[in-house]
Scaffold this active site. Structure first.
Site, PDB file in Angstrom:
ATOM      1  N   TYR A   1       0.728  -1.124   0.082  1.00 26.71           N
ATOM      2  CA  TYR A   1       0.092   0.067   0.030  1.00 26.71           C
ATOM      3  C   TYR A   1       0.832   1.269  -0.210  1.00 26.71           C
ATOM      4  O   TYR A   1       0.414   2.258  -0.568  1.00 26.71           O
ATOM      5  CB  TYR A   1      -0.834   0.083   1.252  1.00 26.71           C
ATOM      6  CG  TYR A   1      -2.110  -0.861   1.195  1.00 26.71           C
ATOM      7  CD1 TYR A   1      -2.160  -1.851   0.239  1.00 26.71           C
ATOM      8  CD2 TYR A   1      -2.993  -0.883   2.334  1.00 26.71           C
ATOM      9  CE1 TYR A   1      -3.263  -2.872  -0.001  1.00 26.71           C
ATOM     10  CE2 TYR A   1      -4.045  -1.913   2.151  1.00 26.71           C
ATOM     11  CZ  TYR A   1      -4.040  -2.870   1.231  1.00 26.71           C
ATOM     12  OH  TYR A   1      -5.283  -3.692   1.140  1.00 26.71           O
TER      13      TYR A   1
ATOM     14  N   LYS B   1       3.276 -15.151   3.164  1.00 25.77           N
ATOM     15  CA  LYS B   1       3.140 -15.829   1.840  1.00 25.77           C
ATOM     16  C   LYS B   1       4.631 -16.315   1.617  1.00 25.77           C
ATOM     17  O   LYS B   1       5.130 -15.999   0.567  1.00 25.77           O
ATOM     18  CB  LYS B   1       2.532 -15.268   0.803  1.00 25.77           C
ATOM     19  CG  LYS B   1       2.246 -16.142  -0.576  1.00 25.77           C
ATOM     20  CD  LYS B   1       1.148 -17.040  -0.225  1.00 25.77           C
ATOM     21  CE  LYS B   1       0.997 -17.872  -1.554  1.00 25.77           C
ATOM     22  NZ  LYS B   1       0.091 -19.217  -1.326  1.00 25.77           N
TER      23      LYS B   1
ATOM     24  N   ASP C   1      -3.456 -18.034   2.180  1.00 20.68           N
ATOM     25  CA  ASP C   1      -4.521 -18.669   1.738  1.00 20.68           C
ATOM     26  C   ASP C   1      -5.053 -19.860   2.484  1.00 20.68           C
ATOM     27  O   ASP C   1      -6.462 -20.064   2.683  1.00 20.68           O
ATOM     28  CB  ASP C   1      -4.263 -19.467   0.194  1.00 20.68           C
ATOM     29  CG  ASP C   1      -2.705 -19.946   0.175  1.00 20.68           C
ATOM     30  OD1 ASP C   1      -2.002 -19.953   1.373  1.00 20.68           O
ATOM     31  OD2 ASP C   1      -2.449 -20.402  -0.816  1.00 20.68           O
TER      32      ASP C   1
ATOM     33  N   ASP D   1      -6.015  -6.496   5.778  1.00 18.35           N
ATOM     34  CA  ASP D   1      -7.090  -5.757   5.190  1.00 18.35           C
ATOM     35  C   ASP D   1      -8.187  -6.860   4.985  1.00 18.35           C
ATOM     36  O   ASP D   1      -9.248  -6.736   5.053  1.00 18.35           O
ATOM     37  CB  ASP D   1      -6.610  -4.880   4.018  1.00 18.35           C
ATOM     38  CG  ASP D   1      -7.626  -4.059   3.767  1.00 18.35           C
ATOM     39  OD1 ASP D   1      -8.963  -3.908   4.294  1.00 18.35           O
ATOM     40  OD2 ASP D   1      -7.478  -3.311   2.503  1.00 18.35           O
TER      41      ASP D   1
ATOM     42  N   ASP E   1     -11.485  -8.392   7.269  1.00 12.45           N
ATOM     43  CA  ASP E   1     -12.997  -8.225   6.706  1.00 12.45           C
ATOM     44  C   ASP E   1     -13.668  -9.688   6.426  1.00 12.45           C
ATOM     45  O   ASP E   1     -14.936  -9.735   6.773  1.00 12.45           O
ATOM     46  CB  ASP E   1     -13.012  -7.679   5.263  1.00 12.45           C
ATOM     47  CG  ASP E   1     -12.939  -5.913   5.466  1.00 12.45           C
ATOM     48  OD1 ASP E   1     -12.700  -5.657   6.548  1.00 12.45           O
ATOM     49  OD2 ASP E   1     -12.990  -5.303   4.103  1.00 12.45           O
TER      50      ASP E   1
END
Length: 356
Positions: free
Chosen positions: A135, A190, A222, A246, A250
């Site tokens: 980001y 990851k 994942d 992020d 959610d």
């Protein structure tokens, strides 16, 4: 104690109004000052984070934030879009540690998309690094590809990067949070694909040596996403980077029945923080008086606990929310047959009354 009130856009002003009512009902002498931010900031001063708003945020002891964003601003240049306000606040105030609890209240077990036997009793904390990762990494932009299979074509690119100190400081936050809970920490990465997250994994493992009482495990993002919907109660505290956090926070939100139930705190190194609901501005329902204010009210409770050293008052708010839910009051997002459907202000009324 000075609180900066930044309602923002969409449903932001409606839900923040209810949280302010609850704070006022505590009987404390808070100094509150309101300023425009996001689309409201652009309308007022031509920028989503006006200089006066940023100055107020810096001077305050804590910030209560609503939400920013509206479709009508989508045509603006990216630096002027409402969402840049929250990114700017995180950057200018050094708010690197994002705490997002996901708690399923017993009364809302039926509102979760998962079976009650899978999700009942859920109480996890996601610790998201907030000021690094893809980001904020540079270089970024749009260019003519200099190499690769599509050399010469236009391409968009962003850069994922983390400095060692960034990883260490968020790891310490997560380990310390785990010490106060179930003493279990899952670091999500990851590392099998990304050099950035192999580095992340290595640094978190090193920091673990300072916290021998906490059990640490590592999980690919994942798999973590799958486990959140398969067996979410296996987690206690999760720590991860900006982008993965992020997404996962959610996903965890829906385990609780509604994203309208999730508060969050974004903290600097001294526990000064910005407190906001995890949901967005929902411009499609703005002004209708149906938005759920509980995430914002619970964010105010987090503000009292982490930044203002008012744990007892934080408990009062959280207990009031539990009482209201036990009484059967529900906004539309958590409504189910047999409960009482209420609007935004009515839910605020119920929480204020329950404080007594």
């Amino acid at each position: 104690m000075k609180i900066a009130i930044l309602p923002g856009d969409g449903i932001g002003p409606e839900i923040v109004d209810q949280a302010v009512r609850v704070l006022n009902a505590l009987g404390e002498s808070f100094e509150m000052e309101t300023a425009p931010v996001g689309g409201a900031g652009y309308e007022a001063a031509g920028h989503p984070l006006p200089d006066a708003t940023l100055a107020l945020a810096k001077a305050a002891d804590a910030i209560l934030f609503g939400a920013v964003g509206d479709w009508k601003y989508d045509t603006l240049d990216r630096p002027l879009r409402p969402e840049q306000a929250i990114l700017g606040l995180r950057k200018h105030l050094g708010l690197f540690g994002n705490l997002r609890p996901a708690i399923l209240y017993p009364e809302l077990a039926g509102a979760s998309t998962l079976k009650p036997e899978v999700v009942s009793g859920l109480d996890i904390l996601i610790v998201r690094e907030l000021t690094g990762d893809i980001y904020f990494g540079t270089p970024r932009g749009v260019r003519t590809a200099p190499d690769g299979a599509f050399k010469g074509e236009r391409e968009g690119f962003d850069t994922m990067r983390y400095a060692e100190s960034e990883i260490r400081r968020i790891a310490h936050v997560a380990f310390q949070a785990a010490q106060k809970r179930g003493k279990r920490l899952t670091s999500v990465d990851k590392a099998n694909v990304l050099e950035t997250f192999q580095f992340w994994k290595d640094i978190v493992t090193e920091v673990h040596a300072d916290y021998p009482d906490v059990a640490l495990d590592h999980m690919y993002v994942d798999n973590a996403a799958m486990q959140l919907v398969r067996a979410p109660k296996k987690f206690d505290v999760i720590v991860t980077g900006n982008m993965f956090g992020d997404i996962l926070s959610d996903a965890a939100a829906m385990l609780t029945g509604s994203i309208g139930m999730l508060p969050s705190a974004s903290l600097d190194a001294n526990n000064k923080g910005l407190y906001e609901p995890s949901h967005g501005s929902a411009p499609d329902i703005a002004g209708k008086g149906i938005a759920n204010p509980l995430a914002t009210i619970l964010s105010a409770a987090m503000m009292l606990r982490y930044s203002l050293n008012k744990a007892e008052q934080a408990d009062r708010i959280e207990n009031a929310v539990k009482k209201v839910l036990a009484q059967g009051f529900r906004t539309v997002d958590i409504y189910e047959a047999g409960t009482t459907k209420v609007g935004t202000a009515e839910m605020g009324d119920a929480v204020v009354k329950a404080l007594d």
